[in-house]
Design an enzyme around this catalytic site. Structure first.
Site, short mmCIF file in Angstrom:
data_model
loop_
_atom_site.label_atom_id
_atom_site.label_comp_id
_atom_site.label_asym_id
_atom_site.label_seq_id
_atom_site.Cartn_x
_atom_site.Cartn_y
_atom_site.Cartn_z
N ASN A 9 0.88 -1.17 0.00
CA ASN A 9 0.00 0.00 0.00
C ASN A 9 0.92 1.22 0.00
O ASN A 9 1.50 1.56 1.02
CB ASN A 9 -0.89 -0.04 1.25
CG ASN A 9 -1.71 1.22 1.41
OD1 ASN A 9 -1.75 2.07 0.51
ND2 ASN A 9 -2.37 1.36 2.55
N LYS A 11 0.20 4.27 -0.25
CA LYS A 11 -0.42 5.47 0.36
C LYS A 11 -0.18 6.69 -0.54
O LYS A 11 -0.11 6.53 -1.76
CB LYS A 11 0.10 5.66 1.78
CG LYS A 11 -0.06 4.37 2.62
CD LYS A 11 0.14 4.53 4.09
CE LYS A 11 -0.04 3.19 4.78
NZ LYS A 11 0.06 3.24 6.21
N HIS A 95 -9.33 1.18 5.21
CA HIS A 95 -8.04 1.37 5.90
C HIS A 95 -8.24 2.32 7.07
O HIS A 95 -9.03 3.27 6.98
CB HIS A 95 -7.02 1.94 4.91
CG HIS A 95 -5.63 1.89 5.45
ND1 HIS A 95 -5.16 2.81 6.37
CD2 HIS A 95 -4.61 1.02 5.24
CE1 HIS A 95 -3.91 2.51 6.68
NE2 HIS A 95 -3.56 1.42 6.02
N GLU A 97 -6.57 4.70 8.10
CA GLU A 97 -6.34 6.12 7.77
C GLU A 97 -7.58 6.73 7.12
O GLU A 97 -7.89 7.90 7.33
CB GLU A 97 -5.10 6.25 6.86
CG GLU A 97 -3.82 6.05 7.67
CD GLU A 97 -2.66 5.47 6.89
OE1 GLU A 97 -2.67 5.50 5.65
OE2 GLU A 97 -1.73 4.97 7.54
N GLU A 165 -4.93 -4.92 10.69
CA GLU A 165 -3.90 -3.91 10.88
C GLU A 165 -4.14 -3.18 12.20
O GLU A 165 -4.98 -2.26 12.25
CB GLU A 165 -3.93 -2.89 9.74
CG GLU A 165 -3.68 -3.49 8.37
CD GLU A 165 -3.14 -2.45 7.38
OE1 GLU A 165 -2.08 -2.72 6.82
OE2 GLU A 165 -3.76 -1.40 7.21
N GLY A 171 2.86 2.26 10.73
CA GLY A 171 3.82 3.35 10.56
C GLY A 171 4.55 3.75 11.83
O GLY A 171 5.16 4.81 11.89
N SER A 208 3.91 -2.11 10.29
CA SER A 208 5.36 -2.12 10.48
C SER A 208 6.03 -3.44 10.09
O SER A 208 6.95 -3.91 10.75
CB SER A 208 5.71 -1.74 11.92
OG SER A 208 5.24 -0.44 12.21
P1 13P Z 1 3.32 0.38 7.56
O1 13P Z 1 3.83 -0.90 6.95
O2 13P Z 1 4.06 1.59 7.07
O3 13P Z 1 3.26 0.28 9.05
O4 13P Z 1 1.82 0.58 7.06
C1 13P Z 1 0.95 -0.48 7.15
C2 13P Z 1 -0.28 -0.13 6.42
O5 13P Z 1 -1.01 0.76 6.81
C3 13P Z 1 -0.59 -0.88 5.20
O6 13P Z 1 -1.87 -0.65 4.75
#
Ligand code: 13P
Length: 249
Positions: A9, A11, A95, A97, A165, A171, A208
């Protein structure tokens, strides 16, 4: 059906040039393997271009979001049909976010899931608890509610994948422990089994992930792949995670 799905992903990262470079690097490292599927989910703006240069038999293409209406006066939104028409096979829905930064509710997530499945896209439905919810021992009930609401009315699971997640692991460099992932994926697996009578829905872990922890996480029962943020932008790391999956096949 492949054994593992390794999904990136991206982003809101990369300009088109950078996206092309990452994709070129991925191509030069991966061959075709039916056991491990690689998926990249770049920003919307890159999809048309990347679908033309990607060998879609080796790397699958997905979007990070979609709108639930078919078409019409929805300024700034993208439909399922638009995604399909540019070679997208997958879409990430719900997601954290999107939920926390853009006010996406369980009801909106449900409409998106229903419509994407109906249109024939493969859906990666994201669920996860906050740190506060985990620390107050509410992880399973939070996940159960998210699943109940997101999957309301869903009766076909062929194209459904679930990404667990934990919000606190996204992150942050803080990965959930093997015990936490194992317990939570077991819970999700039981839920899906009870609800749909099948154990074939892929469950991905995200939060992560990196080349160091990938093999250990991918070897946990009921973990059928990863949804990777930061590390998917570095081809060598993404390939290394992909290779960890291959080694486990
Ligand atoms: P990270 O791997 O940067 O922690 O992000 C995970 C994520 O949100 C994948 O959708």
């Amino acid at each position: 059906m492949s054994k593992y799905l390794i999904a990136g992903n991206w982003k809101m990262n990369t300009n088109l040039d950078e996206a092309k470079k990452i994709t070129d690097s991925l191509h030069s490292f991966i061959g075709f393997d039916s056991e491990v599927e690689m998926l990249i989910c770049p920003p919307f703006t890159h999809l048309v271009f990347l679908s033309e240069i990607i060998d879609l038999s080796r790397i699958s293409l997905g979007a990070q979001n979609v709108h639930y209406e078919e078409k019409g006066a929805f300024t700034g939104e993208i439909s399922n049909e638009m995604l399909l028409s540019v070679g997208c096979e997958y879409v990430i829905i719900g997601h954290s976010e999107r939920r926390t930064l853009f006010g996406e509710t369980d009801e909106m997530v449900n409409k998106k899931v229903m419509n994407s499945l109906k249109t024939g896209l493969r859906v990666i439905l994201c669920i996860g608890e906050t740190l506060e919810e985990r620390e107050s021992d509410n992880t399973n009930s939070v996940l159960e509610t998210q699943l109940n609401k997101a999957l309301l009315g869903v009766d076909t699971t062929i194209n459904l994948k679930i990404a667990y997640e934990p919000v606190w692991a996204i992150g942050t460099g803080r990965t959930a422990s093997v015990e936490q992932i194992s317990e939570t994926h077991g819970f999700i697996s039981n839920y899906l089994n009870n609800r749909f009578g099948t154990n074939t829905i892929k469950k991905l872990y995200g939060g992560s992930m990196n080349s160091e922890n990938a093999k250990e996480i991918l070897s946990i029962p009921n973990v059928n792949g990863d949804l990777i943020g930061g590390a998917s932008l570095k081809p060598e790391n993404f390939i290394s995670i992909y290779n960890s999956a291959l080694e486990l096949c």
